[in-house]
Design a protein around this motif. Structure first.
Motif, PDB file in Angstrom:
ATOM      1  N   VAL A 147       0.765  -1.158   0.107  1.00  0.00           N
ATOM      2  CA  VAL A 147       0.100  -0.008   0.074  1.00  0.00           C
ATOM      3  C   VAL A 147       0.922   1.281  -0.130  1.00  0.00           C
ATOM      4  O   VAL A 147       0.570   2.234  -0.741  1.00  0.00           O
ATOM      5  CB  VAL A 147      -1.173  -0.019   1.358  1.00  0.00           C
ATOM      6  N   ARG A 148       2.058   1.375   0.868  1.00  0.00           N
ATOM      7  CA  ARG A 148       2.723   2.281   1.000  1.00  0.00           C
ATOM      8  C   ARG A 148       3.656   2.747  -0.307  1.00  0.00           C
ATOM      9  O   ARG A 148       3.533   3.893  -0.821  1.00  0.00           O
ATOM     10  CB  ARG A 148       3.747   2.141   2.129  1.00  0.00           C
ATOM     11  N   THR A 149       4.103   1.638  -0.923  1.00  0.00           N
ATOM     12  CA  THR A 149       4.582   1.835  -2.250  1.00  0.00           C
ATOM     13  C   THR A 149       3.718   2.370  -3.390  1.00  0.00           C
ATOM     14  O   THR A 149       4.207   3.284  -4.088  1.00  0.00           O
ATOM     15  CB  THR A 149       5.218   0.637  -2.841  1.00  0.00           C
ATOM     16  N   THR A 150       2.448   1.877  -3.399  1.00  0.00           N
ATOM     17  CA  THR A 150       1.524   2.601  -4.355  1.00  0.00           C
ATOM     18  C   THR A 150       1.090   3.938  -4.004  1.00  0.00           C
ATOM     19  O   THR A 150       0.955   4.808  -4.625  1.00  0.00           O
ATOM     20  CB  THR A 150       0.210   1.785  -4.300  1.00  0.00           C
ATOM     21  N   LEU A 151       1.237   4.411  -2.570  1.00  0.00           N
ATOM     22  CA  LEU A 151       1.024   5.736  -2.129  1.00  0.00           C
ATOM     23  C   LEU A 151       1.875   6.611  -2.682  1.00  0.00           C
ATOM     24  O   LEU A 151       1.631   7.653  -3.285  1.00  0.00           O
ATOM     25  CB  LEU A 151       1.135   5.930  -0.655  1.00  0.00           C
ATOM     26  N   VAL A 152       3.357   6.256  -2.807  1.00  0.00           N
ATOM     27  CA  VAL A 152       4.228   7.017  -3.402  1.00  0.00           C
ATOM     28  C   VAL A 152       4.190   7.061  -4.579  1.00  0.00           C
ATOM     29  O   VAL A 152       4.213   8.422  -5.255  1.00  0.00           O
ATOM     30  CB  VAL A 152       5.615   6.134  -2.995  1.00  0.00           C
ATOM     31  N   SER A 153       3.533   6.310  -5.446  1.00  0.00           N
ATOM     32  CA  SER A 153       3.444   6.622  -7.022  1.00  0.00           C
ATOM     33  C   SER A 153       2.245   7.098  -7.185  1.00  0.00           C
ATOM     34  O   SER A 153       2.211   8.119  -8.174  1.00  0.00           O
ATOM     35  CB  SER A 153       3.214   5.050  -7.591  1.00  0.00           C
ATOM     36  N   MET A 154       1.012   7.184  -6.340  1.00  0.00           N
ATOM     37  CA  MET A 154      -0.049   7.861  -6.489  1.00  0.00           C
ATOM     38  C   MET A 154       0.116   9.421  -6.469  1.00  0.00           C
ATOM     39  O   MET A 154      -0.163  10.142  -7.166  1.00  0.00           O
ATOM     40  CB  MET A 154      -1.095   7.501  -5.554  1.00  0.00           C
ATOM     41  N   TYR A 155       0.935   9.912  -5.346  1.00  0.00           N
ATOM     42  CA  TYR A 155       1.360  11.214  -5.236  1.00  0.00           C
ATOM     43  C   TYR A 155       2.056  11.906  -6.144  1.00  0.00           C
ATOM     44  O   TYR A 155       1.913  12.888  -6.529  1.00  0.00           O
ATOM     45  CB  TYR A 155       1.872  11.397  -3.594  1.00  0.00           C
ATOM     46  N   ALA A 156       3.076  10.929  -6.786  1.00  0.00           N
ATOM     47  CA  ALA A 156       4.034  11.437  -7.755  1.00  0.00           C
ATOM     48  C   ALA A 156       3.127  11.820  -8.964  1.00  0.00           C
ATOM     49  O   ALA A 156       3.449  12.871  -9.612  1.00  0.00           O
ATOM     50  CB  ALA A 156       5.164  10.554  -8.065  1.00  0.00           C
ATOM     51  N   GLU A 157       2.163  10.697  -9.467  1.00  0.00           N
ATOM     52  CA  GLU A 157       1.343  11.000 -10.564  1.00  0.00           C
ATOM     53  C   GLU A 157       0.804  12.206 -10.391  1.00  0.00           C
ATOM     54  O   GLU A 157       0.213  12.881 -11.169  1.00  0.00           O
ATOM     55  CB  GLU A 157       0.278   9.653 -10.801  1.00  0.00           C
ATOM     56  N   CYS A 158      -0.130  12.657  -9.162  1.00  0.00           N
ATOM     57  CA  CYS A 158      -0.624  13.855  -8.978  1.00  0.00           C
ATOM     58  C   CYS A 158       0.256  15.024  -8.951  1.00  0.00           C
ATOM     59  O   CYS A 158      -0.361  16.359  -8.564  1.00  0.00           O
ATOM     60  CB  CYS A 158      -1.306  13.686  -7.695  1.00  0.00           C
ATOM     61  N   GLY A 159       1.619  14.946  -9.114  1.00  0.00           N
ATOM     62  CA  GLY A 159       2.346  15.872  -8.969  1.00  0.00           C
ATOM     63  C   GLY A 159       2.804  16.533  -7.449  1.00  0.00           C
ATOM     64  O   GLY A 159       3.412  17.572  -7.415  1.00  0.00           O
ATOM     65  N   CYS A 160       2.437  15.563  -6.573  1.00  0.00           N
ATOM     66  CA  CYS A 160       3.001  16.149  -5.121  1.00  0.00           C
ATOM     67  C   CYS A 160       4.272  15.228  -4.773  1.00  0.00           C
ATOM     68  O   CYS A 160       4.004  14.429  -3.775  1.00  0.00           O
ATOM     69  CB  CYS A 160       1.770  15.852  -4.100  1.00  0.00           C
ATOM     70  N   ILE A 161       5.317  15.875  -4.920  1.00  0.00           N
ATOM     71  CA  ILE A 161       6.400  15.333  -4.954  1.00  0.00           C
ATOM     72  C   ILE A 161       6.910  15.205  -3.321  1.00  0.00           C
ATOM     73  O   ILE A 161       7.361  14.097  -2.804  1.00  0.00           O
ATOM     74  CB  ILE A 161       7.949  15.587  -5.486  1.00  0.00           C
ATOM     75  N   ASN A 162       6.628  16.225  -2.555  1.00  0.00           N
ATOM     76  CA  ASN A 162       6.793  15.993  -1.205  1.00  0.00           C
ATOM     77  C   ASN A 162       5.857  15.254  -0.246  1.00  0.00           C
ATOM     78  O   ASN A 162       6.450  14.568   0.541  1.00  0.00           O
ATOM     79  CB  ASN A 162       6.536  17.501  -0.522  1.00  0.00           C
ATOM     80  N   SER A 163       4.670  14.697  -0.732  1.00  0.00           N
ATOM     81  CA  SER A 163       3.911  13.882  -0.257  1.00  0.00           C
ATOM     82  C   SER A 163       4.490  12.377  -0.627  1.00  0.00           C
ATOM     83  O   SER A 163       4.286  11.630   0.288  1.00  0.00           O
ATOM     84  CB  SER A 163       2.436  13.825  -0.834  1.00  0.00           C
ATOM     85  N   ALA A 164       4.960  12.431  -1.993  1.00  0.00           N
ATOM     86  CA  ALA A 164       5.302  11.201  -2.093  1.00  0.00           C
ATOM     87  C   ALA A 164       6.662  10.693  -1.231  1.00  0.00           C
ATOM     88  O   ALA A 164       7.097   9.604  -0.701  1.00  0.00           O
ATOM     89  CB  ALA A 164       5.809  11.085  -3.522  1.00  0.00           C
ATOM     90  N   ARG A 165       7.777  11.705  -0.931  1.00  0.00           N
ATOM     91  CA  ARG A 165       8.959  11.636  -0.227  1.00  0.00           C
ATOM     92  C   ARG A 165       8.215  11.213   1.092  1.00  0.00           C
ATOM     93  O   ARG A 165       8.895  10.471   1.793  1.00  0.00           O
ATOM     94  CB  ARG A 165       9.676  12.717  -0.430  1.00  0.00           C
ATOM     95  N   LYS A 166       7.411  11.925   1.699  1.00  0.00           N
ATOM     96  CA  LYS A 166       6.833  11.714   2.922  1.00  0.00           C
ATOM     97  C   LYS A 166       6.363  10.272   3.042  1.00  0.00           C
ATOM     98  O   LYS A 166       6.943   9.410   4.104  1.00  0.00           O
ATOM     99  CB  LYS A 166       5.953  12.477   3.431  1.00  0.00           C
ATOM    100  N   ALA A 167       5.560   9.961   2.334  1.00  0.00           N
ATOM    101  CA  ALA A 167       5.198   8.590   2.238  1.00  0.00           C
ATOM    102  C   ALA A 167       6.415   7.392   2.211  1.00  0.00           C
ATOM    103  O   ALA A 167       6.189   6.324   2.878  1.00  0.00           O
ATOM    104  CB  ALA A 167       4.214   8.016   1.230  1.00  0.00           C
ATOM    105  N   PHE A 168       7.268   7.873   1.375  1.00  0.00           N
ATOM    106  CA  PHE A 168       8.589   6.880   1.249  1.00  0.00           C
ATOM    107  C   PHE A 168       9.397   6.818   2.600  1.00  0.00           C
ATOM    108  O   PHE A 168       9.748   5.809   3.125  1.00  0.00           O
ATOM    109  CB  PHE A 168       9.496   7.194   0.136  1.00  0.00           C
ATOM    110  N   ASP A 169       9.466   7.933   3.184  1.00  0.00           N
ATOM    111  CA  ASP A 169      10.384   8.143   4.460  1.00  0.00           C
ATOM    112  C   ASP A 169       9.880   7.461   5.507  1.00  0.00           C
ATOM    113  O   ASP A 169      10.414   7.149   6.515  1.00  0.00           O
ATOM    114  CB  ASP A 169      10.570   9.571   4.615  1.00  0.00           C
ATOM    115  N   GLU A 170       8.624   7.351   5.628  1.00  0.00           N
ATOM    116  CA  GLU A 170       7.793   6.439   6.677  1.00  0.00           C
ATOM    117  C   GLU A 170       7.833   5.103   6.613  1.00  0.00           C
ATOM    118  O   GLU A 170       7.255   4.583   7.599  1.00  0.00           O
ATOM    119  CB  GLU A 170       6.375   7.037   6.626  1.00  0.00           C
ATOM    120  N   LEU A 171       8.532   4.430   5.540  1.00  0.00           N
ATOM    121  CA  LEU A 171       8.774   3.226   5.497  1.00  0.00           C
ATOM    122  C   LEU A 171       9.906   2.868   6.341  1.00  0.00           C
ATOM    123  O   LEU A 171      10.872   3.352   6.220  1.00  0.00           O
ATOM    124  CB  LEU A 171       8.965   2.627   4.064  1.00  0.00           C
ATOM    125  N   SER A 172       9.800   1.888   7.253  1.00  0.00           N
ATOM    126  CA  SER A 172      10.806   1.527   8.151  1.00  0.00           C
ATOM    127  C   SER A 172      11.878   0.635   7.222  1.00  0.00           C
ATOM    128  O   SER A 172      13.254   0.604   7.440  1.00  0.00           O
ATOM    129  CB  SER A 172      10.389   0.670   9.237  1.00  0.00           C
TER     130      SER A 172
END
Length: 643
Positions: free
Chosen positions: A143-168
């Motif tokens: 789910v988290r990996t798909t969140l990264v892709s979703m935010y990127a496709e919508c042009g929100c790179i900061n949200s994509a990075r945040k979703a990635f950074d929260e992965l342990s």
């Protein structure tokens, strides 16, 4: 498991087409297996994921399942997320949420987030993120990996990075997702940083970098990355070939295709369509024939997408006869792309009647045309002066097929009226359009004003363009030429002065010719070199003979007024297509067809020269300009001087 169930599962395992699936489904209905959850799930999986054009049939199957479980819902959501209407995936997800028998799991959120990414709905994606959080699934790796892709496709790179950074503990798939996200949002430095930080890389990681660089037009970085790859697979080669072809580096694309084979690798569907695309854009007819020969030997001619690319290549390389043969060989394999490509080929070559006949033939075989088909057929009508047929086709599109016209369809209609000299009708058509005309619509009319020397309407159209696209060099040049051919030299000077003051530069004209499987490019104003000097020497000989034997008089009406007549003649003689033809005549064998590709519209003087060369030298010349093909033979052109 009884024998009927075993047989049904065995048949489903071997099922390859929708027709086969329907037969198996009939068997399941007859043996009352359609409501068996396991078998129903198998049917859905085939329809939604494995078989082409079976998704709608799968949706109908789903409606008759009494109590779909979460696997069935997820299968439908997954199939819809990759369809042309990914919004339907979200609707299916909502129905699952309302179901008493199924509740979403990690796959549900991942597939629905993929749908939100595909139609770039940030609002939907955020809501799904919140719901995943409520279900305790937001930290799930999938789910988290798909969140990264979703935010990127919508042009929100900061949200994509945040979703990635929260992965342990991100795995390689998650790392690849953040690299892709950076490229999606135009952050090349961020992508490089993430790539360099990856604790481990796989082949996909390297291919993500290649794809990112090529899509961004960073071809040298792509080349360097390719050379650094420890191992290269078919995807790596295909990405490089397609990327270089897409950005106009055709010769490099051909070189990579040769290298691929030299390394003992087998070209795949993507690399073949990529190199054929390069052949089509560059007009590399001879190299296209080599690729065709390889296709025949390797059996790739049975793949519809590759055959469609070959058809398009022959059409764009000026050999409509070979394009027709490829179309005929495809027989029952033809799809909507095949028919549309053949119509577009006829259109480019000025065979309007043949394109219209093919359109009716497609209707007769029961294939429904789409919006792109109508663009091709309207284009064909406009370039052949088929006004009545064009109007009938436009009416059929809206009234019979209920296709809402796009700006491209309206542009074709403006072009249809404009080329035929019906400038008043073209202008009134634009005024009546239910959508706001864009710069391309007005530019189309300005081009028609140039052809038919209507200064008053051209000035009115230029006013519209000045608001929509004030710095377009082509518009200024067109208006300047209209003033020049009508003798309004003060207005010419004013337009040229305005271009200088605003630092607007003309698009440089270039022409390409293939000689011995090597592409040569001639650019206006290019410095001297061996090839240029050879072309000029031959051109001087040609022009002298045309004046003596063909009665050639240079068309210098649009050349600047304040230079001497001899300089005007020299100015039009330097056009790139003349140099390319001269070089071809110097290098190619007697009787060879000279094929030229030009980035701009061929001018009247060059058109006249090509006709005279074909008559005096008994040559066949094929020129593809920005607008269409011109086939010169025995002193006449296939466009019948209608271009």
């Amino acid at each position: 498991m009884n024998s009927s169930e075993q047989l049904c599962i065995s048949l489903l395992r071997e099922c390859k087409t929708l027709n086969n699936l329907k037969q198996i489904h009939a068997f399941a209905l007859k043996t009352r297996l359609e409501n068996d959850p396991f078998i129903a799930g198998k049917f859905l999986l085939l329809c939604a994921v494995s078989l082409a054009d079976a998704l709608d049939y799968g949706r109908r199957i789903f409606l008759h399942i009494p109590s779909p479980d979460v696997f069935m819902y997820n299968t439908l959501v997954r199939g819809l997320s990759e369809s042309e209407s990914p919004q339907q995936s979200v609707i299916a997800y909502i129905k699952m949420r309302r179901s008493s028998t199924s509740q979403p799991d990690s796959f549900s959120f991942a597939f629905t987030l993929k749908a939100a990414a595909n139609y770039k709905s940030l609002n939907t994606g955020v809501q799904l993120h919140c719901q995943a959080l409520n279900h305790g699934l937001d930290t799930h790796l999938f789910v988290r990996t798909t969140l990264v892709s979703m935010y990127a496709e919508c042009g929100c790179i900061n949200s994509a990075r945040k979703a990635f950074d929260e992965l342990s503990q991100p795995n390689v798939v998650a790392w690849n997702a953040i690299v892709t996200a950076c490229f999606r949002c135009g952050d090349l430095k961020g992508a490089e940083l993430a790539f360099n930080q990856m604790p481990f890389r796989n082949m996909t990681s390297w291919n993500v970098m290649l794809a990112g660089y090529t899509k961004a037009g960073e071809l040298e970085l792509a080349r360097r990355s390719f050379l650094e790859m420890p191992v290269k697979d078919a995807v790596s080669w295909s990405t490089l070939i397609v990327g270089f072809a897409h950005h106009g580096s055709f010769y490099e694309a051909f070189g990579f295709f040769r290298e691929l084979q030299r390394f003992g690798m087998r070209p795949n569907e993507v690399s073949l369509t990529g190199v054929l695309s390069a052949c089509a854009q560059a007009g590399a007819f001879e190299f296209g024939k080599i690729v065709h020969g390889y296709m025949e030997k390797a059996g790739f001619n049975r793949i519809i997408s590759v055959s469609n690319a070959l058809l398009d290549t022959y059409a764009k390389c000026g050999n409509i006869g070979m394009a027709r043969l490829v179309f005929a060989w495809m027989m029952e394999k033809k799809n909507i792309v095949s028919w549309t490509s053949m119509m577009a080929g006829f259109a480019m070559h000025g065979f309007g009647k043949e394109a219209v006949e093919l359109f009716h033939e497609m209707e007769d075989v029961g294939l429904r045309p789409d919006g792109i088909t109508f663009i091709s057929i309207l284009y064909a009508c406009s370039h052949a002066g088929l006004i009545e047929q064009g109007c009938e086709v436009f009416h059929k599109m809206t009234e019979v097929y209920k296709i809402e016209p796009s700006i491209e369809h309206y542009g074709c209609m403006v072009d249809l009226f404009g080329r035929a000299g019906l400038l008043k009708e073209a202008y009134e058509f634009i005024i009546r359009m239910p959508i706001e005309p864009n710069a391309i619509i007005w530019r189309t009319l300005l081009g028609a004003c140039s052809i038919h020397k209507n200064v008053r309407l051209a000035e009115r159209v230029k006013e519209q363009l000045s608001e929509l696209d004030p710095d377009n060099s082509g518009d200024h040049v067109l208006l300047s030429n209209i003033y020049a051919v009508t003798g309004k030299w003060k207005d010419v000077a004013a337009v040229r002065r305005s271009m200088t003051d605003r630092r607007i530069k003309k698009t440089p004209g270039w022409s390409m010719i293939e000689v011995d499987k090597v592409m040569y490019t001639f650019v206006v104003g290019e410095g001297p070199n061996g090839v240029i000097e050879e072309a000029y020497e031959k051109l001087g000989e040609i022009m002298l003979r045309l004046k003596v034997e063909g009665g050639y008089i240079p068309e210098i009406g649009s050349v600047l007024h304040d230079i001497e007549e001899e300089e005007k003649e020299d100015a039009v003689s330097r056009h790139s297509e003349k140099l390319a033809v001269a070089f071809g005549m110097a290098r190619l064998c007697q009787g060879s067809i000279i094929r030229i590709v030009k980035n701009l519209r061929v001018c009247k003087d060059c058109h006249t020269v090509m006709k005279l060369i074909s008559e005096v030298y008994k040559l066949e010349i094929v020129v593809r300009d920005r607008s269409r093909f011109h086939s010169f033979k025995d002193g006449s052109c296939s466009c019948r001087d209608f271009w």
